[in-house]
Every structure is written in structure tokens, then in C-alpha cells.
Design a protein around this motif. Sequence first.
Motif, mmCIF file in Angstrom:
data_model
loop_
_atom_site.group_PDB
_atom_site.id
_atom_site.type_symbol
_atom_site.label_atom_id
_atom_site.label_comp_id
_atom_site.label_asym_id
_atom_site.label_seq_id
_atom_site.Cartn_x
_atom_site.Cartn_y
_atom_site.Cartn_z
ATOM 1 N N PHE A 37 -0.015 -15.169 5.802
ATOM 2 C CA PHE A 37 0.509 -13.930 6.445
ATOM 3 C C PHE A 37 0.943 -13.085 5.029
ATOM 4 O O PHE A 37 2.095 -13.599 4.728
ATOM 5 N N ASN A 38 0.592 -12.040 4.501
ATOM 6 C CA ASN A 38 1.128 -11.332 3.226
ATOM 7 C C ASN A 38 1.358 -9.963 3.578
ATOM 8 O O ASN A 38 0.626 -9.301 4.225
ATOM 9 N N ILE A 39 2.454 -9.605 3.109
ATOM 10 C CA ILE A 39 2.912 -7.935 3.123
ATOM 11 C C ILE A 39 3.003 -7.592 1.650
ATOM 12 O O ILE A 39 3.763 -8.278 1.055
ATOM 13 N N THR A 40 2.538 -6.322 1.182
ATOM 14 C CA THR A 40 2.776 -5.811 0.088
ATOM 15 C C THR A 40 3.198 -4.635 0.177
ATOM 16 O O THR A 40 2.540 -3.443 0.911
ATOM 17 N N HIS A 41 4.276 -4.065 -0.462
ATOM 18 C CA HIS A 41 4.888 -2.500 -0.145
ATOM 19 C C HIS A 41 5.159 -2.150 -1.446
ATOM 20 O O HIS A 41 5.712 -2.610 -2.423
ATOM 21 N N ASN A 46 -3.328 -1.265 6.932
ATOM 22 C CA ASN A 46 -2.751 -0.366 5.775
ATOM 23 C C ASN A 46 -1.779 0.688 6.642
ATOM 24 O O ASN A 46 -2.280 1.462 7.303
ATOM 25 N N LEU A 47 -0.758 0.717 6.121
ATOM 26 C CA LEU A 47 0.332 1.727 6.634
ATOM 27 C C LEU A 47 0.860 2.619 5.403
ATOM 28 O O LEU A 47 1.301 2.147 4.446
ATOM 29 N N HIS A 48 0.672 4.005 5.915
ATOM 30 C CA HIS A 48 1.151 4.884 4.868
ATOM 31 C C HIS A 48 2.357 5.698 5.460
ATOM 32 O O HIS A 48 2.044 6.222 6.631
ATOM 33 N N THR A 49 3.372 5.766 4.705
ATOM 34 C CA THR A 49 4.543 6.410 5.202
ATOM 35 C C THR A 49 5.373 7.318 4.113
ATOM 36 O O THR A 49 4.765 6.879 2.969
ATOM 37 N N ASP A 50 6.180 7.898 4.426
ATOM 38 C CA ASP A 50 7.055 8.566 3.261
ATOM 39 C C ASP A 50 7.606 7.650 2.487
ATOM 40 O O ASP A 50 8.321 7.903 1.318
ATOM 41 N N ASN A 72 0.658 -3.063 2.919
ATOM 42 C CA ASN A 72 -0.641 -3.605 3.373
ATOM 43 C C ASN A 72 0.053 -4.915 3.861
ATOM 44 O O ASN A 72 0.501 -5.577 3.450
ATOM 45 N N PHE A 73 -0.807 -5.070 5.300
ATOM 46 C CA PHE A 73 -0.360 -6.347 5.894
ATOM 47 C C PHE A 73 -1.789 -7.040 5.985
ATOM 48 O O PHE A 73 -2.865 -6.536 6.355
#
Length: 809
Positions: free
Chosen positions: A709-713, A661-665, A670-671
Motif C-alpha cells: 500500500f503506497n501513498i504519494t502526496h 488519485n485525489l486532487h485538493t487545495d 496518489n493511493f
Amino acid sequence: MTKDNKVKTAQRTLISAAVLMALSNINVAHADDDDASTKAKKDDNTEVIAVTGSRVAGRTAADSAAPVDIFSAQQLQSPSSNDMQEIIRKLVPSYNVQSQPISDGSSFVRPANLRGLPPDETLVLINGKRYHRSALVQLAGGALAQGAQGADISNIPSIALGRLDVLRDGASAQYGSDAIAGVMNFVLRSDTNGWETQAQYGSTKKGDGDEWKIDADYGTALSDAGFLNIATEVTQRDRTVRATQQPVAQEYSDEGLSGVPDPAIPWGTPRNKSKRLIWNGAIDMDANRQLYFFGNYSDTNTEGTFYYRNLTATLFNDITLDDGSTWSYKNWYPGGFTPSFGADIYDFSQVVGLKGNLPVLPDLNYDFSGSFGRNRIEYFLHNTVNPSLGPDSPTDFKPGTLQQTEKNLNADFSYPIGNFNIAFGSEYRYEVYTIEEGDEASWEQGDYTELGIGSNGYPGITPEEAGEWGRASYAGYIDTEWDPSDALLVGLAGRYEHYSDFGDTSNGKLSLRYNATDSLVLRGTVSTGFKAPTPGQTHTTSVSTTFYDNSSTPVEVGTISVTNDVAKYFGAKALKPEKSTNYSVGLGWTITSDLTSTLDFYRIDVRDRIGLSSNFELSDSDKASLEASGVSGASDYGYVRYFTNAFDTKTQGMDWVTTYNLHTDLGDTNFQLAANYNKTDVTSYDASVIDADRKSDIENELPKTRVNFNITHSIDVYKFDVGVRYYGKWKTSEDGSYDIQTFGSEVMVDTAATWMATDDFSLTASVENLFDNYPDKSKYGSSYGQIYSSYSPISIDGLRWSIKANYKF
């Protein structure tokens, strides 16, 4: 005591116990495990309680000694799939489901494989209770599925689910028959948030296969002491066609014959219409006791086709009528014909239970339940004939009905004693498999038997073949878990089960989990398992049509009961249970609060696997014996086969799941990477019953490597999803020819974008198979117009797009 009296006695015992518990004054704490699923918090640091694979209240997936995947309601409401099979295929890399065009009943109830094992070696639960099997015994569906009789999870609408637990481990000692590959537990919603509605429409890039879906969920409180959640779904999907014209049909067209179907064999996804309803409710009888109930009803109408009947088929021969004139079915079908085959499928289940605590032992939890489940498949045929009836033949038939009925009575208890938990219980099951005869015209022997007997394509079930067969089983189990320290978990389970048709079986399981550090968990299990042969597998008699040696003329393959004299002549024996030994070892690593990874290795040895034998070619004397034993239309059979325990297998593999889980501005991303490697070897087989062709298919018909491989932004009111699916190489043989084709690896990309216009309204646009990828073409299907193999692990429909609206009020 007769079997019926035993059933009635068991039912009275359970009802009496439930009534006594309901009337007693119980005032002790009780946790609602089902409700926990729908209260899963949105906070990423909150772990969802797992109720699959462990009977300890409060155990999370991370605490388990076996790998458990937990998928949320949001993940299950996939933007681009209406079929539960397809949804799970995208989430679980060891879960495979094939296309199955023109595969008899397997086109309608598609078989799925978890960890490369047959569909009936995965136990399906709803709210922790066993879900009944489909009435279909798979007679097509690929080498791994042939002979299996599993549950049909397509009857479960995704909007009804709070979550899905997938236990990737053998669990027969805990749950009983079928739990060799693992357990799938569908946990229903129990929220009381009012209405949620969805409407979806989509199609393929080629413009066929239009699909729409409307579904709704309603949750409400039952006064101050319970809840009721009802979900409904209505779907419709048009058929797709991915075929070329069959060469012999093209020759007829070139010659100027009329009425030649084009394409002669419309390979593709069948047409489907479904209505589904599912309910889940509970009433708190006081502060600590609960009466619960849930069930489902579905009604599906689906239709595909059979193979093309060209003018060289025997049924087109001239016959002499009573008035001396000559007649032929060419008068009706001057260009040949393609039968249309379909089914009306009805599915119903109801579970009622009472759970609470005993007043004398407040920590002793009980759960009494009774369930009923039924799946019914009513076949129909259009655009075909009973050749033996000549010009009096109808062209529409109802060739017969299959029905599976199951009843369960369960008494489950759990008792925590400090850091030790003991669970125990008993189960009574009674199942009935019914084969109902078709309409008379579908099996009648007319005056022209030399042309063939019975509705062409699927000869009707005769009165002799019809019947009803039941079986009872009794089971007792004990399931313990001990935490001798904060770092160590030890689990031990055992189960004894008695079946009225083949006797006893006992199974056990040992589980260990060790917290090596605060972030590293080691785990492993050893277990034995079993899968009991079903009454359907023992008594099924049917006919399938296929091609041999790349011929353009189909041949009939009869599946006959192991009790039939001809089956015995070719080596058939009474079926016995499959037995398995499962080993698993793995680790879980919490690298940071946002980065976790699990790696699990497994080996599953299955002895006495139940499946279909190879096909045995019939001599004229064999055909005569079949006819004499009551098998209608046996003179048309080119081959016969039967159910058998003729081989053993070893399945080895690895599951790897990593989440970040990546949290940015710029938002939250989620990868998730999930990979599976799975290899099956036939370690022993009877070469007189299973040939090298079938052995090769069992070992190679599924890709050995799968990666998702799943990416959710998410940012503000927008959410974007990208999924990449990789399928490794696989190969299959051509029926009867021993020619094996290797198919290359495939990559599929899915995308979706969601706009949350308000707190209650959202729009989603999605594309499945963004780059319109198709599997490799089949080298051996050209003579009958097939482009892609029926056993392709990816869809043969190409790009599919959809638009979905969701509104809550």
C-alpha cells in the motif's frame, strides 16, 4: 552441415537482409515503440503504450487481454534501494526475493520468484529483446530456486530506465522458453535532455552496512536523426552482521584459546562493489527507417563467508611430516577459522537491429536484430586451506569460473489488415555454458588426503569437471490479434521451437478481452508454455556446505551431473523440458477517471519441474566410485544430489491492484493498493527422489499473501511517500531434521520526503523499515550462531536510512 557452419550461415543471412533493407529506398511511416516509453506524459489521463504481451502498435495496458503493470522511471528510482531486486519487490506484490546470507553463489546472485515460481520461469527482456542468463545455476537459494538458472537483473541501474513492463501471464507462445510465470521488459531511456546526476549515502540503524551510490545519465541527439543515452552507476555496500556467537566457538573462547573468530559465522548481507554502464541509441537512416543499438557492461566484486571450521573437523587432525615431526592446522588456526568466499562478476551484452517497412507493402513492419550476451563469475577464496597439502597449502585460492554465453538472431514482422493484426517471425539462439578449472592448489591431491582434498569450503574445479557445452535452437512463431468490434479483442498465438539437445516443442495461446461497458473490461487467457533445461543444469558439478540435524559441524553436499554414474545409481535421468498450462481470468474497472481497479485470477500447472533432488547419503563405496569418475574430494562428501524432473506443481492465485488519485487545495495524493495471494501445491512427485521435507518447502517457503500500500502526496515543492508492505505467514524445514518452523506475518513501513529546491535540484531523505522490524528468530539455528532464517522474505538488516541528491543540467 556442422553446427559452426549453421551458425555462420544464419549470421550471413541476417546481415545480408539487414544490408539490403538499409540500402533500399524506403519512405514509409514507422513508429518507434522504444521512444514512446520515454515520452510518457505527466498528465494522469495519458495512457502509456505497452509493448509487452502484444505486437499491436499503440496497444495500452488497459487494452491488453492479460494483466500488464507499467512502472515509470520515477517509481523505479526508489529513494531507499540500490538493488533492482529490492525495487521490484516493493512494486510487484507477487515478486519475492529472500535474504540468502551464506548461500554460496546465491548470496551474490539472489534468486527471485514471480507468482511463486522459480527465477528462470520469468523471461527478462531489455527493450523487448531477450536478456541473457546468469552463469550461476542456483544450488542454494531456497526450495523454489534450487536448480534454476535465471537472468541477473541486478546488473541494470535504475537511472537507465524509462519504464518497466511486467506481464503477469504465461507467454511462451509469444516469446519462447522461460515465459511461464510472466515477462519483465526493461525499457531504456531515450531522452535527449542532457545530464542527470545522483549521489546517495545511507546506513543501517546498527551502524553497519554503509552504502553509497553515484550515478549519472546523459542523453543527446545524434545530429537531427537519432539519439544516444548513456547511464552509469557506481555503488559500494559494506557487509552487515546479524549473528550470535556459535556455542562451540564460545566454549573455545572461554577456555582461553586464541584466534577464535567472533562471531564465528557472520550471518548478514555480503560486501559488494559494483560499476555499471548501459547505453541505448538509434539513428534514423531516413524519415522512416531506424538502426538501433543498446547494451550493458557491469563489473561486480562481492564477498561473504562460509561456515566456521571448528577444531573437531578432520582437517585439524595431526599428521606426520617427512622429517618425522607431528604437525596440525591448529598451528595456523588455534581457534578454528571461517573461510571467506567471493566472486568477481562480469556482465556484458550488445544488441544491434534494423527496423522499418517494406516498400512493396508499406504496412508490413520488420525488425531484424542480433544480440550477444555473456555473464562470467570468477570465484575466489581467502582464509582457508587445501588440507591435503599440509604446511605447503596456500590460504588464498581461485577455485574456478562459470560463464554463460548467448547469441540470438531474430527476424520479426507485423502486418495490420484493418482491425486484424498478424505478427510472425523466427529466432535462432546458440548458448554455451563453460566451467573453467580452478588454480592447481585448489583441487590438487597432496600427501595428506586423509584430511580432505581441495580448497576447503569450495573445492576447486578439476580439469575433469571443466568443460564447454553448447546448444542451438530454432523457432518460428505467429501472433495474431483481431478486434471484430470495438468491444471485443481475440488473440491467438503459436510457436514451434527445435532444440539440438532434446528435440521439438510447440505451444499456443488464446486471449480474449471484452468491454462489457464503457468502464468494465473482462479478460482471460489460456496458454501452454515450456522451459528448456539449460546446458548448465545438465552439466553442473559443485559442492556446498551445510548443517544437518542442528549439528555445529558442517557437512559437504556434492551436486553431480545427471550424466555421472553415481547420479544414475541414485536414479538420475536425462533432463527434459518443463511444460506448463496457464489459465487467467480477470476484470478491469474504471470507476471514475481517478479511481481504477483490476482483479485477476490465475492457475499455472507445471509438469516435470526442474530442480534439485533430495540429498542422498554416501557410503564408502559410493565415495570411491565418485573419485574414480573424476569428482575431486568426493571422499569428503556426506551427501550427493542431482538435477531432476521429479515433481509437478499447481500454482493458483489472485492479483488485485487499485489506484486512486485525489486532487485538493492541499496538493495531489496518489493511493495504490496492490495485493497478491499465491498458493503452490506439489501435485505429483517421486518420493524416492524428492522427500517430504523438500515438498513442504516448495509449498510453504514463501508467504501466500503479500500486500503493498503506497501513498504519494505532492504539494508545492515537496513530495512525501509512505509505503506499507505486508507479508503473510510462511514456514520452512530445517535441513535434514524434518523440523518445520512457522514464521509469523510481518509489516514493513517505508517513508521518504523530497524537497525540489529548484527545477533542476532536489534532496530526498528516506527510511526503509521505519520501525526497525525483524523477522521471527529461527528456532533451529542457535548451534551455528544464526538468528534469522536465510529464507526470510524481508530483510534481516533492520532499519536503513539514506539521503539522496539529484541534479539535472
